[in-house]
Each structure stands twice: as C-alpha cells, then as structure tokens.
Design a protein around this motif. Structure first.
Motif, mmCIF file in Angstrom:
data_model
loop_
_atom_site.group_PDB
_atom_site.id
_atom_site.type_symbol
_atom_site.label_atom_id
_atom_site.label_comp_id
_atom_site.label_asym_id
_atom_site.label_seq_id
_atom_site.Cartn_x
_atom_site.Cartn_y
_atom_site.Cartn_z
ATOM 1 N N PRO A 149 -22.445 -115.667 68.756
ATOM 2 C CA PRO A 149 -22.896 -115.929 67.390
ATOM 3 C C PRO A 149 -24.323 -116.464 67.296
ATOM 4 C CG PRO A 149 -21.649 -117.806 68.161
ATOM 5 C CD PRO A 149 -21.636 -116.789 69.285
ATOM 6 N N HIS A 150 -25.070 -116.365 68.398
ATOM 7 C CA HIS A 150 -26.418 -116.925 68.414
ATOM 8 C C HIS A 150 -27.483 -115.836 68.536
ATOM 9 C CE1 HIS A 150 -24.461 -120.708 68.454
ATOM 10 N NE2 HIS A 150 -24.049 -120.645 69.701
ATOM 11 N N TRP A 175 -29.862 -113.569 65.889
ATOM 12 C CA TRP A 175 -30.231 -113.536 64.477
ATOM 13 C C TRP A 175 -31.248 -112.435 64.207
ATOM 14 C CZ3 TRP A 175 -30.545 -118.038 67.457
ATOM 15 C CH2 TRP A 175 -29.438 -118.895 67.304
ATOM 16 N N THR A 181 -31.731 -119.319 59.616
ATOM 17 C CA THR A 181 -32.244 -119.271 60.989
ATOM 18 C C THR A 181 -32.307 -120.667 61.585
ATOM 19 O OG1 THR A 181 -33.581 -117.316 60.437
ATOM 20 C CG2 THR A 181 -34.116 -118.482 62.470
ATOM 21 N N GLY A 228 -28.859 -121.803 62.425
ATOM 22 C CA GLY A 228 -28.354 -121.104 63.594
ATOM 23 C C GLY A 228 -28.932 -121.645 64.889
ATOM 24 N N ASP A 276 -27.312 -124.894 65.644
ATOM 25 C CA ASP A 276 -25.949 -124.676 66.126
ATOM 26 C C ASP A 276 -25.934 -124.236 67.583
ATOM 27 O OD1 ASP A 276 -23.030 -124.401 65.546
ATOM 28 O OD2 ASP A 276 -23.438 -122.304 66.041
#
Length: 308
Positions: A235-236, A238, A274, A277, A280
């Motif tokens: 999930p990283h 973008w 962004t 993200g 995270d």
C-alpha cells in the motif's frame, strides 16, 4: 531477467527476497556547481531547463552548500570541486554509480552520457581515483562504448531487491540499459519507454528504501507500467498528480529508513494524500530550497551520488 513484459517482471520480482544489499547508501557525494550555467546541448532534450537569464550561479552555490550540510546530518556527504567546462556536473549520479552486491563486490560504474558536454565529466581523474584508490572499488567503464546509459538518472534501482527500472529515451537505449543491468549485477530490470519530452526516469519515479514508490504516470509512455510499479509497492506506492510531477516530487531519495529528501518546491507540492501515505510508510519529509539548482533541469535526487 531483463524484459519489457511488466507482468512477467513483477511475477518474478514478487519471488525475490529483500536481501540483495543495503536499501540505502552508506555515504553520498556531490559535485559543486562551479561554472553553473545553461548547457545548450543538454537543453535540447531537457524540457525542465530554464532559459539562460534565469540561472543564478551564486544562489545555486549557496543552496548546494546547504544541501551538503543538511545531508551530512544523516550520512557522510563529501563534495568534489566543480569545473566551469562542465556546467551540468552538479548532477553526478548520471555519470558515476556504485554497487556493493555479493555478486559483484564493490564497484564504481562510469556511465556513457549522450551529450559531449557531459561526456567530459566521465574523465574526472580525481573522482575515479577516489573510488578505485581510496575506497578500493573495481571500476567498470561504460563511457567509451556507443550506447547512452546515464546510470541512476535513467535507471531507478530498488537496492533491497536488486531490481532496476530503466526508462528509455535519448539518454538510455535498450543496449545501454542491459550494460547497466550487468555492470550493477541486478537481478531483474524492467524496460519501458518514457513519455515524449521526458529525459530521465528519476524525474518520474523514486523507490524509497525498497518499501515505497513515488510514481508520475504522466512521465510514462504507457501509464499501465506506472500503475504496475505503484501496485507492486502497495500500500506504499503512490501515483502523483501533474502538479507534483512538475515540481520534481519524484526526484527524491531516501538516504535512511525514516526520511525522504526532496526540494522545498517539491515538498510544497505534495497533496495531503501523498503526505499521509509517506507518513504511514514511516517516512518524514525533509526539504532543501533548490530553486536555483532546478533551473538546470534537475532537482535534489540528481545532485546526489550514492556510495554503497
């Protein structure tokens, strides 16, 4: 593996452990912007470069010094003198790259630049001697063969897995990409065409410490390749906006596990999504004002030579 088939590439990449080598460099080197000016040869295929009257060598030098000071707080960062005969030399990662993979041992690779004004940089005896005589690295010299291969400008590397992303343009052809793949001992390299008007992959893609990716889909001839790269890092991973792309947000670098470096203009362009993200993924964003340097058509990542 070296292929244009991104489905086959990522199927293979998913089978590879993140044990190729250190995900971030152990030191960095810069080249001072002495004689910083518009290089007309380079401007021919670099749409990001400003007009000659927009260059401010004094401001560029001050910003470059601040960049070295900032990076030195994270890892050893040395700076070689510039040369007025090589006005683009402040972007040394296109000319010199290193590898310390188990398959090759410590190596310094010398790239083959497209333009004669940049080919002069590859002849720097002091930088070559630093790697071969001071650090004891083996030298792999690609500078005299005919295929352009502008190293970590054209080739973005996932150092943790030994993966390469080679964007093809006037600055790197398929043969040049294969030469870099072999010289750096990579496990697999994906070949793809950059969009018309793009000159380097590292302007449209950053792989951060092997665990995240910033991708500008507008920089790829096939947006599906950009989506596949982002998907691999989910999930990283973008996909950046056009405004983030224009501000050099993908011309960024992780020099540690917890921080991504980019220009201040790039940092200001980041959307809330962004930024969230990156947080995270465990990355703080660190920035340096580089507007004078960005007149030369590159940004922070282009200034940083990595020492592995």
């Amino acid at each position: 593996m070296i292929t244009r088939d991104h489905a086959a590439f990522f199927a293979h990449a998913r089978s590879l452990p993140a044990d190729f080598g250190a995900a971030t460099a152990r030191a960095a080197f810069l080249v001072a912007p002495d004689g910083f000016a518009r290089a007309e040869q380079s401007a021919g295929d670099n749409r990001y470069m400003a007009q000659a009257d927009e260059f401010d060598p004094g401001r560029a030098s001050a910003q470059h010094r601040e960049l070295q000071r900032a990076l030195s707080a994270v890892l050893p960062t040395i700076c070689f003198a510039g040369d007025p005969d090589t006005p683009d030399a402040l972007f040394p990662n296109n000319v010199f790259a290193t590898s310390a993979g188990a398959a090759t041992g410590p190596r310094c690779v010398i790239g083959r630049m497209r333009h004669p004004v940049r080919q002069r940089e590859a002849a720097r005896a002091d930088i070559r001697a630093f790697f071969t005589q001071v650090l004891g690295y083996a030298e792999v010299d690609l500078s005299t063969q005919p295929h352009p291969c502008e190293l970590t400008g054209a080739l973005v590397i996932d150092r943790a897995r030994g993966l390469g992303y080679a964007g093809l343009s006037e600055r790197c052809d398929e043969a040049g990409a294969r030469l870099m793949h072999e010289a750096l001992g990579l496990r697999a390299t994906l070949l793809f065409d950059l969009a018309p008007g793009e000159y380097h992959t590292n302007v449209v893609l950053a792989v951060l410490a092997g665990r995240a990716a910033l991708v500008c889909p507008g920089g790829f001839a096939d947006a599906g390749v950009a989506a596949a790269i982002a998907g691999f890092h989910a999930p990283h991973g973008w996909l950046l906006s056009a405004a983030e792309h224009a501000a050099f947000a993908a011309n960024s670098i992780a020099l540690s596990q917890d921080k991504v470096w980019m220009s201040a203009a790039a940092g200001r362009s980041l959307t809330p999504a962004t930024l969230a993200g990156l947080a995270d993924a465990g990355f703080a964003v660190a920035t340096v004002e580089l507007d004078a340097i960005e007149a030369g058509g590159g940004s922070l990542r282009c200034c940083v030579g990595e020492i592995y």
